[in-house]
Design an enzyme around this catalytic site. Sequence first.
Site, PDB file in Angstrom:
ATOM      1  N   ASP A 119      -7.963  -4.379  -0.407  1.00  0.00           N
ATOM      2  CA  ASP A 119      -8.396  -5.000  -1.657  1.00  0.00           C
ATOM      3  C   ASP A 119      -8.138  -6.498  -1.673  1.00  0.00           C
ATOM      4  O   ASP A 119      -8.800  -7.234  -2.411  1.00  0.00           O
ATOM      5  CB  ASP A 119      -7.675  -4.358  -2.850  1.00  0.00           C
ATOM      6  CG  ASP A 119      -8.034  -2.895  -3.026  1.00  0.00           C
ATOM      7  OD1 ASP A 119      -9.233  -2.582  -2.962  1.00  0.00           O
ATOM      8  OD2 ASP A 119      -7.129  -2.067  -3.209  1.00  0.00           O
ATOM      9  N   HIS A 148       0.856  -1.193   0.000  1.00  0.00           N
ATOM     10  CA  HIS A 148       0.000   0.000   0.000  1.00  0.00           C
ATOM     11  C   HIS A 148       0.886   1.234   0.000  1.00  0.00           C
ATOM     12  O   HIS A 148       2.009   1.204   0.516  1.00  0.00           O
ATOM     13  CB  HIS A 148      -0.910  -0.001   1.242  1.00  0.00           C
ATOM     14  CG  HIS A 148      -1.987   1.030   1.210  1.00  0.00           C
ATOM     15  ND1 HIS A 148      -1.788   2.305   1.701  1.00  0.00           N
ATOM     16  CD2 HIS A 148      -3.261   0.998   0.742  1.00  0.00           C
ATOM     17  CE1 HIS A 148      -2.908   3.003   1.544  1.00  0.00           C
ATOM     18  NE2 HIS A 148      -3.814   2.242   0.968  1.00  0.00           N
TER      19      HIS A 148
END
Length: 452
Positions: free
Chosen positions: A389, A330
Amino acid sequence: MNNYDMESEALKKLSKMAEESGYIKPELYRRYEVKRGLRDLDGKGVLVGLTEIGEVHSYIMDEGEKVSVPGRLIYRGMDIRDIVKGFSEDDRFGFEETAYLLLFGNLPDQNAQKEFLQILSLYERLPEDFTRDVILKAPSKDIMNTLARSVLALYSFDENADDTSMPNVLKQCLKLIACFPSLAVYGYHAFNHYHGDQSLYIHSPRADLSIAENILAMLRPDSSYTKLEAQLLDLALVLHAEHGGGNNSSFVTHVVTSTGTDTYSAIAAAIGALKGPRHGGANIKVVQMFDDMKEKLKNWDDDEEIEHYLTQVLSKNEFDRSGLIYGIGHAVYSISDPRAVILKGYVAQLAQEKGLEDEFNLYAKVENLAPQVIAKFNTMYKTVSANVDFYSGFVYKMLNIPMEMFTPIFAISRIVGWSAHRIEEIANCGKIIRPAYKSVAPRRSYLKMDER
């Protein structure tokens, strides 16, 4: 040469010229200390504004050194873990309560919650004939485009569309929050009917259902769902509702709002930003990667075989040859993404209910092995972990939500954050956001046509 061949050759030539004219040498970015992507070399975001809505916390400074810590996501000063624990322990849906918190700065009491839900129920139905005249005509193959077009079309149904006073903007935002599920779900049904040759059915939203329940009820032919299914979708909506002012689509909302434009234009722009695979479409890639993995692995329990597959992905020899293990890593979080941590516990429950424990165990194995594989592959790489996700796509798949709806569901959630950021930008009467771009083109003289 026919017209098609002429067009093809012309576009090929012109696109090469356009690409060459648009290219800027990388060394110029370094020379002028340009923060590409508005990020410093160490990955820290360039400070461009202040907000009280959301906060992403992933590191501390210790004697001048940046030290990574487990990620935290904070809504209006409250840790997301405490918010989720609060409504979960009371066995309530939490998205509407979270929306109230993000919009108004405090948690609602029972009376305020009841009034808020009543207002949303008044706004959840679309204008008369809107579904037929706007959504069902010329349906798009991408539901995000349908969503953006529908939002812009709602401008025509608003007598005070350009009024940017706070009461009117709030009313517009509440209407969009309430009707986004219908816009997205009906857009999917139109696509599925006209492009997928499937039966068309349109279920109206029900005032007695939560937003998560209405999504499932409107999406499914028989409108049925289990309590756990609705709870898990509600949780996903809560976790996606806000992620600080620096995420791309929320920043777009601030930028477009700063021009003084209308709410519909600002939100449509945010939808366009979220549609991008680098932002809202990542969970689709995770599901596709796992589908490829499941097909090629002989033994889902074999760590060595999984590691080999992941290494091949990083080497650009497997899946889409991008070199990316989707769902891992991320831009802000390194040690952990709190949204993924929260979601994982609930995912295990739904996987058991659906009889998909083996698939969940594969996800868990990849979550553990991928950071190790990445560290071996690139010793200079920072610590990475699973992001939201990684599990959200698996959740939607278990809920039998079609892949075309993954990013629209993200939008159904994030419209709350966008609304809060639009209101914050207007409340602070900020200047138009206009960062500087330095021209590095050499000066040239104009040449007449016969001199070129």
